[in-house]
Scaffold this motif. Sequence first.
Motif, short mmCIF file in Angstrom:
data_model
loop_
_atom_site.label_atom_id
_atom_site.label_comp_id
_atom_site.label_asym_id
_atom_site.label_seq_id
_atom_site.Cartn_x
_atom_site.Cartn_y
_atom_site.Cartn_z
N PRO A 96 63.61 91.99 66.52
CA PRO A 96 62.29 91.34 66.38
C PRO A 96 62.36 89.90 65.89
O PRO A 96 61.64 89.04 66.40
N LYS A 97 63.20 89.61 64.91
CA LYS A 97 63.29 88.25 64.38
C LYS A 97 63.81 87.28 65.43
O LYS A 97 63.31 86.15 65.55
N SER A 98 64.78 87.70 66.22
CA SER A 98 65.32 86.83 67.27
C SER A 98 64.28 86.59 68.36
O SER A 98 64.17 85.48 68.89
N ILE A 99 63.52 87.63 68.69
CA ILE A 99 62.46 87.47 69.68
C ILE A 99 61.42 86.49 69.17
O ILE A 99 60.92 85.63 69.91
N LEU A 100 61.05 86.62 67.88
CA LEU A 100 60.06 85.72 67.29
C LEU A 100 60.53 84.27 67.40
O LEU A 100 59.75 83.38 67.78
N ASN A 101 61.78 84.01 67.06
CA ASN A 101 62.31 82.65 67.13
C ASN A 101 62.30 82.11 68.55
O ASN A 101 61.98 80.93 68.79
N LEU A 102 62.65 82.96 69.51
CA LEU A 102 62.65 82.54 70.91
C LEU A 102 61.23 82.26 71.38
O LEU A 102 60.97 81.27 72.07
N PRO A 114 54.60 82.52 74.84
CA PRO A 114 55.84 83.29 74.67
C PRO A 114 56.17 84.08 75.92
O PRO A 114 55.31 84.71 76.53
N LYS A 115 57.44 84.05 76.29
CA LYS A 115 57.88 84.73 77.50
C LYS A 115 58.70 85.97 77.16
O LYS A 115 59.40 86.01 76.16
N THR A 116 58.61 86.96 78.03
CA THR A 116 59.36 88.19 77.86
C THR A 116 60.69 88.10 78.62
O THR A 116 60.95 87.13 79.33
N TYR A 117 61.50 89.12 78.45
CA TYR A 117 62.81 89.14 79.10
C TYR A 117 62.68 88.94 80.60
O TYR A 117 63.39 88.11 81.20
N PHE A 148 54.18 90.31 76.12
CA PHE A 148 53.34 89.81 75.04
C PHE A 148 51.87 90.00 75.42
O PHE A 148 51.47 89.77 76.55
N GLU A 149 51.10 90.43 74.45
CA GLU A 149 49.66 90.53 74.62
C GLU A 149 49.02 89.36 73.88
O GLU A 149 49.35 89.09 72.73
N LYS A 150 48.12 88.67 74.55
CA LYS A 150 47.44 87.54 73.94
C LYS A 150 46.02 87.94 73.56
O LYS A 150 45.23 88.33 74.42
N LEU A 151 45.71 87.83 72.27
CA LEU A 151 44.38 88.15 71.77
C LEU A 151 43.78 86.92 71.12
O LEU A 151 44.48 86.00 70.72
N LYS A 152 42.46 86.92 70.99
CA LYS A 152 41.77 85.85 70.29
C LYS A 152 41.19 86.39 69.01
O LYS A 152 40.42 87.35 69.02
N THR A 153 41.57 85.80 67.89
CA THR A 153 41.08 86.26 66.59
C THR A 153 39.67 85.74 66.36
O THR A 153 39.19 84.85 67.07
N THR A 184 41.82 81.35 66.67
CA THR A 184 43.26 81.13 66.85
C THR A 184 43.85 82.20 67.75
O THR A 184 43.55 83.39 67.58
N PRO A 185 44.70 81.84 68.72
CA PRO A 185 45.34 82.85 69.55
C PRO A 185 46.36 83.67 68.76
O PRO A 185 47.04 83.15 67.89
N LEU A 186 46.46 84.94 69.10
CA LEU A 186 47.42 85.85 68.49
C LEU A 186 48.25 86.48 69.59
O LEU A 186 47.72 87.13 70.49
N PHE A 187 49.56 86.27 69.54
CA PHE A 187 50.48 86.86 70.51
C PHE A 187 51.20 88.03 69.85
O PHE A 187 51.77 87.89 68.77
N ILE A 188 51.19 89.17 70.51
CA ILE A 188 51.78 90.39 69.96
C ILE A 188 52.74 91.01 70.97
O ILE A 188 52.40 91.17 72.15
#
Length: 417
Positions: free
Chosen positions: A357-363, A374-377, A8-13, A17-21
């Motif tokens: 993608p949807k399952s990752i979003l929920n996790l 948000p954590k990666t695998y 995940f990349e964390k950006l600041k808008t 507000t933080p944006l995780f991508i």
Amino acid sequence: MKIKDLKFEKLKTQSGTPLFILNLPYVNTIASGVLIKAGTRDEIWPKEAGLAHALEHMSFQATKKFKNSQEVSSYLEEIGGYLNAFTTQEGIFFHNIVPKEYFERAIISLSELVNNSLIPKDKIKIEMRNIAEEIKMYFDNPVSYITMEALKFIYGKHPLGKNILGTANSVLSLRQEDFFNFKKRYFNSNNYVFICVGNIKSEDALKLFDEYFERIPGSVNKRLIVKPSKTTKKTLIKTRKDITQTQVLLLAPTVEAKSFEAKVLDLYSVMLSGGMSFPLFQELRDKRGLCYYVSASLDEFSDSSLFSVYLGTDPKKYQEAIDVSLEIINSNKNNQQLMTKAKDLTLGRLSLVFDDPKSILNLAISDVLIGEEPKTYNQIKQEIEKISIDDIEEAVSNYLLKGNLRQVLLVPQIKNS
């Protein structure tokens, strides 16, 4: 690049507000969402009981761009997209998934729901009646009912004891100003988290979130995180005329969700009931015929986690089922082979999650709700691999032995002859 290597990349808008991508260049969809870090626990009870959940519903009724609920839904549905929302004790999450070509629509939809909902006065009574029916539906379902009663029993007056749905009387009494007051308190850039997962470059996502989410000033929701006090009562028994099974919940409030011990207990729930080959199913169903379904789980919150074992059984057999469950909880805490099996199962299922993608979003949002990023695998894998059998034994001994477990029972009411 393999999914297991992505981060995940964390950006600041521009709004702050933080944006995780998480960019997944091999998929054709994008799942995205906006979390508002205010939920049921932030309501003023009893006046606002169920307000956060009701506000989630009302946000779909009309916005500045969409004049009614049909337009709100069709904007993404007409291009094959999907949108939804949910409310927890910790927050409200609006989310959607669209083909990658329509990502701008996804962000417009989120912006309308979060920032531009009109809360039309003429729809409040109708939608609150729908929620009243939803409350009846959950109370009519024995499993849902016992779960709601269990939260009240375990947490009492602590914020986690609040029913997300509220009560029929409270939601039917809600007025337009109640919704606007809640939004004024919590719906601002300091309480938002943006997240998207799919085939989207970080610079493109940042550009659209900056365009459609201007800065909204407001106070940070500085809720008080307090460890719940343990109830001195060991058992809660409820009766109903319309059931034939005894519903059983064995419960233990434990530690805050982001602690290491919570991750240990979560793994232990898998050790007990990861599938049909695991101890609870094998002993209670396959060998003894005591129940059709049994499970162990850990519900996670900011200031507590709730370990539970659930089953439904013959009223004459419920004590035997409880005794067997307690023995299984105690006897498997030092089972190295079972721990290895549970780790392999967890990582295998995690691989399936990270294909979607949807399952990752929920996790990911489950991490954010408890105050983590948000954590990666690989990050999750490292957490799981770090757990030793000594950690399991210590956590079980501290939190799950018989003296710490509470019992909540829903039993059939005996009919008078």
